[in-house]
Structure formats: structure tokens, C-alpha cells
Design an enzyme around this catalytic site. Sequence first.
Site, PDB file in Angstrom:
ATOM      1  N   HIS A  48       0.815  -1.223   0.000  1.00  0.00           N
ATOM      2  CA  HIS A  48       0.000   0.000   0.000  1.00  0.00           C
ATOM      3  C   HIS A  48       0.846   1.270   0.000  1.00  0.00           C
ATOM      4  O   HIS A  48       0.293   2.369  -0.049  1.00  0.00           O
ATOM      5  CB  HIS A  48      -0.929   0.020   1.216  1.00  0.00           C
ATOM      6  CG  HIS A  48      -1.969  -1.063   1.212  1.00  0.00           C
ATOM      7  ND1 HIS A  48      -2.798  -1.287   0.143  1.00  0.00           N
ATOM      8  CD2 HIS A  48      -2.305  -1.986   2.154  1.00  0.00           C
ATOM      9  CE1 HIS A  48      -3.611  -2.308   0.415  1.00  0.00           C
ATOM     10  NE2 HIS A  48      -3.319  -2.753   1.621  1.00  0.00           N
TER      11      HIS A  48
ATOM     12  N   ASP B 205      -2.564 -10.572  -2.566  1.00  0.00           N
ATOM     13  CA  ASP B 205      -3.182 -10.129  -1.317  1.00  0.00           C
ATOM     14  C   ASP B 205      -4.656  -9.807  -1.565  1.00  0.00           C
ATOM     15  O   ASP B 205      -5.036  -9.437  -2.676  1.00  0.00           O
ATOM     16  CB  ASP B 205      -2.450  -8.877  -0.829  1.00  0.00           C
ATOM     17  CG  ASP B 205      -2.812  -8.467   0.582  1.00  0.00           C
ATOM     18  OD1 ASP B 205      -2.049  -8.796   1.507  1.00  0.00           O
ATOM     19  OD2 ASP B 205      -3.854  -7.804   0.752  1.00  0.00           O
TER      20      ASP B 205
ATOM     21  N   HIS C 209      -6.249  -7.316  -0.629  1.00  0.00           N
ATOM     22  CA  HIS C 209      -6.399  -5.886  -0.892  1.00  0.00           C
ATOM     23  C   HIS C 209      -5.595  -5.487  -2.124  1.00  0.00           C
ATOM     24  O   HIS C 209      -4.529  -6.050  -2.381  1.00  0.00           O
ATOM     25  CB  HIS C 209      -5.911  -5.063   0.306  1.00  0.00           C
ATOM     26  CG  HIS C 209      -6.596  -5.388   1.588  1.00  0.00           C
ATOM     27  ND1 HIS C 209      -6.016  -6.173   2.557  1.00  0.00           N
ATOM     28  CD2 HIS C 209      -7.816  -5.045   2.053  1.00  0.00           C
ATOM     29  CE1 HIS C 209      -6.854  -6.295   3.586  1.00  0.00           C
ATOM     30  NE2 HIS C 209      -7.950  -5.632   3.294  1.00  0.00           N
TER      31      HIS C 209
ATOM     32  N   ASP D 240      -4.377 -13.092   3.275  1.00  0.00           N
ATOM     33  CA  ASP D 240      -5.622 -12.608   3.877  1.00  0.00           C
ATOM     34  C   ASP D 240      -6.842 -12.816   2.992  1.00  0.00           C
ATOM     35  O   ASP D 240      -7.935 -12.369   3.330  1.00  0.00           O
ATOM     36  CB  ASP D 240      -5.503 -11.138   4.279  1.00  0.00           C
ATOM     37  CG  ASP D 240      -4.809 -10.296   3.231  1.00  0.00           C
ATOM     38  OD1 ASP D 240      -4.539 -10.808   2.121  1.00  0.00           O
ATOM     39  OD2 ASP D 240      -4.511  -9.125   3.516  1.00  0.00           O
TER      40      ASP D 240
END
Length: 259
Positions: free
Chosen positions: A72, A107, A109, A196
Site C-alpha cells: 500500500h 493479497d 487488498h 488474507d
Amino acid sequence: MPNVHPRRPGRGYPRSIVGRAGYHLYDLACPITPDTWTSALWGAHSATSAALQVRDGGERSAYAICRPPGHHAGRDFAGGFCYLNNAAVAAAVLRDKYQRVAIVDIDVHHGNGTQDIFYDRGDVMTISLHGDPAEFYPFFWGYETERGEGDGLGANVNLALPRNAGDNQYLDALHIGLSHLRDFRPQALVVALGLDSYKNDPLAFLQITTTGFERIARVLSSLRLPTVLVQEGGYLCEDLGMNLASFLTGFEAEQLQQA
């Protein structure tokens, strides 16, 4: 921690440390403490070390256990527990030897920071599979219309998955992403390894199983590219270690089968 965030970044750069925190930290998940830089730097060193093992050390693959994670973090911003972009660091190290490098982010996200860093570059392809940002973090990045710009046009691929997508739907999307990758013809690969997307993850959005991680790993390993695995997300749950073991076992088993 900031108490204000600019709606239009770049319109002004404040002298105030609070204003600068808001400029560079786009959410409240990246507090700056006296030890933050040291921790983030050593996480990036882990990615560098793994990339050097692949680039110069004769290893076909290496795994970087990076904490804090990194995908991120962009060129000049941090967010989502990420301060320095470890996957981007690994890709930069590999680029010293290989003309074209691909990053595949699995991931749950979107890897918005990775996208930001390479968005206008044609030498590094970024592919991200993630929960649909229309209803999932980071919300403002990760849409399939974001394809890159300038030299990077077409080298950014976002594959947004609906809530509760499982192993088969995920693997179908992965094969779509890898079709773009094969057209790009990379010479080395970085995998942003998030765990995740697991069905019982505390932030569960997707429904990947433990066996699913092994299947994903085998597909990525079958590309037969020099590969750096960089640890990203994976929140605390009883099966976290088992899921990592499943991925690494599948990745290695596919490599041995190719040997």
C-alpha cells in the site's frame, strides 16, 4: 498521526509536521513512532536480500518475510500498515539484471502503492487480484479501468473479485492475469504474497481455502521464472501458518517437478 488529509494532493505542501503527516499518510493505519523508520527499512532489506539471492546468488526463488508489509506504500505516501514498498524494492533489484519484471499481487487488498510506483513504466508489469474496491479497502484504487499511462499503458492489470469468491473463481481470474503476463514476456517475477484472502481470515472478503493457496502457488511456480516471494498481508488466525506452509510447499513441489 494526521488529523487532516488533502482532497487535492499537490496543491500545496505545508511546513507543519501535522500537515505533512496528512499529505503522506493517507489513512490512520500508519502512525509514525521513533522506531518506525528502522522497522520499515529492515523490512525492505529483507526484500532486497531475497532479490539478491535470485539475481546474483543462483537461487531460482527466495522468500522474504517482510514486516511491516509494503504494497500500500506508493512513491510518496504510506497507508494500510505499509511504509516502504517491499515488492517494488525487490522488483528494482531484479531490474538491474532483467529488462522486464512482473509483479503479481495476490493479497486480498489491491496493491495500490505498487500500482502508483510503476503506473507510467513499461518495464515492470503489475497485476493485482483483490476484493472489489467498490466495497473493500483501499476503495479509491484497484478498478479494472486503471491500466497504466504513458509508457506503462497496458502494463497495469487489476482483477477485482466479488465478495465470497472461492478457489475456482480466483484461479480463473489468475489465469486471465497471467495471459497478460505472458504477452509481456517478463524475465523475472515478484509475488506479493498475501494470505488474507483466506476464508477464515479476520477481515475475510474472499473464500480461499488452504488447498487453494497450494493451487495458486503451483500456477505461479509453473511460469518457470526467477521468483521473489514477498510477504504481504495475513491477519492473525489459527490457520495462518498452515496456509503459508501450503503455499510454499506447492510452490516448491512445482519447481521440483520441473527440474
